[in-house]
Motif scaffolding. Structure first.
Motif, PDB file in Angstrom:
ATOM      1  N   GLY A  16      14.624  -4.406  -1.031  1.00  0.00           N
ATOM      2  CA  GLY A  16      15.668  -4.098  -1.303  1.00  0.00           C
ATOM      3  C   GLY A  16      16.172  -2.934  -2.126  1.00  0.00           C
ATOM      4  N   VAL A  17      15.298  -2.045  -2.501  1.00  0.00           N
ATOM      5  CA  VAL A  17      16.109  -0.752  -3.553  1.00  0.00           C
ATOM      6  C   VAL A  17      15.012   0.882  -2.694  1.00  0.00           C
ATOM      7  N   SER A  18      16.415   1.479  -2.919  1.00  0.00           N
ATOM      8  CA  SER A  18      15.568   3.023  -2.091  1.00  0.00           C
ATOM      9  C   SER A  18      14.419   2.988  -2.894  1.00  0.00           C
ATOM     10  N   SER A  19      13.447   4.403  -2.395  1.00  0.00           N
ATOM     11  CA  SER A  19      12.586   4.332  -2.940  1.00  0.00           C
ATOM     12  C   SER A  19      12.469   5.610  -4.364  1.00  0.00           C
ATOM     13  N   SER A  20      13.862   5.836  -4.308  1.00  0.00           N
ATOM     14  CA  SER A  20      14.247   6.386  -5.431  1.00  0.00           C
ATOM     15  C   SER A  20      14.012   5.624  -6.954  1.00  0.00           C
ATOM     16  N   GLN A  21      15.337   4.168  -6.121  1.00  0.00           N
ATOM     17  CA  GLN A  21      15.130   4.051  -8.042  1.00  0.00           C
ATOM     18  C   GLN A  21      14.046   3.309  -7.928  1.00  0.00           C
ATOM     19  N   LEU A  22      12.824   2.638  -7.040  1.00  0.00           N
ATOM     20  CA  LEU A  22      11.530   2.206  -7.506  1.00  0.00           C
ATOM     21  C   LEU A  22      10.578   3.184  -7.908  1.00  0.00           C
ATOM     22  N   VAL A  23      10.721   4.360  -7.405  1.00  0.00           N
ATOM     23  CA  VAL A  23       9.923   5.498  -8.968  1.00  0.00           C
ATOM     24  C   VAL A  23      10.604   5.358 -10.173  1.00  0.00           C
ATOM     25  N   ARG A  24      12.777   5.121 -10.488  1.00  0.00           N
ATOM     26  CA  ARG A  24      12.712   5.491 -11.111  1.00  0.00           C
ATOM     27  C   ARG A  24      12.420   4.402 -12.136  1.00  0.00           C
TER      28      ARG A  24
ATOM     29  N   GLY B  80       0.650  -1.836  -0.245  1.00  0.00           N
ATOM     30  CA  GLY B  80       0.279   0.406   0.158  1.00  0.00           C
ATOM     31  C   GLY B  80       0.572   1.070  -0.233  1.00  0.00           C
ATOM     32  N   ASP B  81       2.303   0.839  -0.041  1.00  0.00           N
ATOM     33  CA  ASP B  81       2.275   2.121  -0.186  1.00  0.00           C
ATOM     34  C   ASP B  81       3.673   1.873  -1.079  1.00  0.00           C
ATOM     35  N   VAL B  82       4.623   3.102  -1.408  1.00  0.00           N
ATOM     36  CA  VAL B  82       6.150   3.168  -2.079  1.00  0.00           C
ATOM     37  C   VAL B  82       7.806   2.180  -0.837  1.00  0.00           C
ATOM     38  N   LYS B  83       7.333   3.206  -0.218  1.00  0.00           N
ATOM     39  CA  LYS B  83       8.312   3.740   0.609  1.00  0.00           C
ATOM     40  C   LYS B  83       8.556   1.820   1.457  1.00  0.00           C
ATOM     41  N   GLY B  84       7.367   1.988   1.858  1.00  0.00           N
ATOM     42  CA  GLY B  84       7.380   0.060   1.963  1.00  0.00           C
ATOM     43  C   GLY B  84       7.633  -0.567   1.139  1.00  0.00           C
TER      44      GLY B  84
END
Length: 186
Positions: free
Chosen positions: A150-158, A140-144
């Motif tokens: 095992g990646v940073s939030s910015s990597q997931l958003v990218r 339910g959330d990008v940070k979680g």
């Protein structure tokens, strides 16, 4: 419940699908699950475009999701383009039920040192997007989701930003929880 604690629900256009997610299936195997239709392309190009049925429409029988390609003069190239588009559409429109419990082997191979490495045109992109979206919807959330993957939030958003519709869906989920949109910082 506060907006940030509500469970994630798939948007109305998403359908549940049993594991393995169809976007993660090898392209050759996915093609076997599809109906193929050949048509003539429309638009400019005159006799070269309308003489031969080079346009390809693929429909995934189990889900009825379809994709097409007609931009090339080669039926084989159009078939490959349609298959990649179908895999992307499946990644966007289907959520694995039950959700994943651990990152896949593909994800672990691609996410080295907390960084996700995949090009916009690589064959692995649809499978990685499907997995990322499954995790975002499950948690339910990008940070979680990024922590679980095992990646940073910015990597997931990218990664999500590589397909604009994926980032848009995550932003709709965030808006339903009263959160602001994620930006594409590519």
């Amino acid at each position: 419940l506060p907006a940030t604690e509500r469970p994630a629900v798939a948007p109305p256009s998403c359908q549940p699908v049993a594991a393995p997610h169809p976007a993660t299936i090898a392209p050759e195997e996915l093609q076997k699950e599809c109906d193929v239709r050949h048509t003539r392309g429309s638009g400019p190009g005159g006799q070269h475009r309308n003489k031969v049925s080079t346009a390809v429409v693929l429909t995934h029988r189990p889900t009825q999701v379809s994709a097409s390609a007609s931009e090339e003069r080669s039926q084989a190239r159009n078939a490959a383009n349609a298959l990649q588009r179908l895999r992307l559409r499946l990644a966007l429109d289907m959520r694995t039920d039950p959700p994943p419990t651990a990152p896949s082997g593909l994800w672990r191979r691609r996410a080295k040192g907390g960084k996700m490495s995949v090009s916009d045109t690589h064959a692995d992109l649809p499978a990685l997007l499907a997995e990322a979206l499954d995790w975002v919807w499950a948690i339910g959330d990008v940070k979680g989701a990024s922590a679980a993957l095992g990646v940073s939030s910015s990597q997931l958003v990218r990664l999500l930003a590589k397909e604009a519709a994926a980032l848009e869906r995550v932003n709709r989920l965030r808006a339903s929880k009263g959160l602001g949109p994620l930006r594409n910082n590519r």
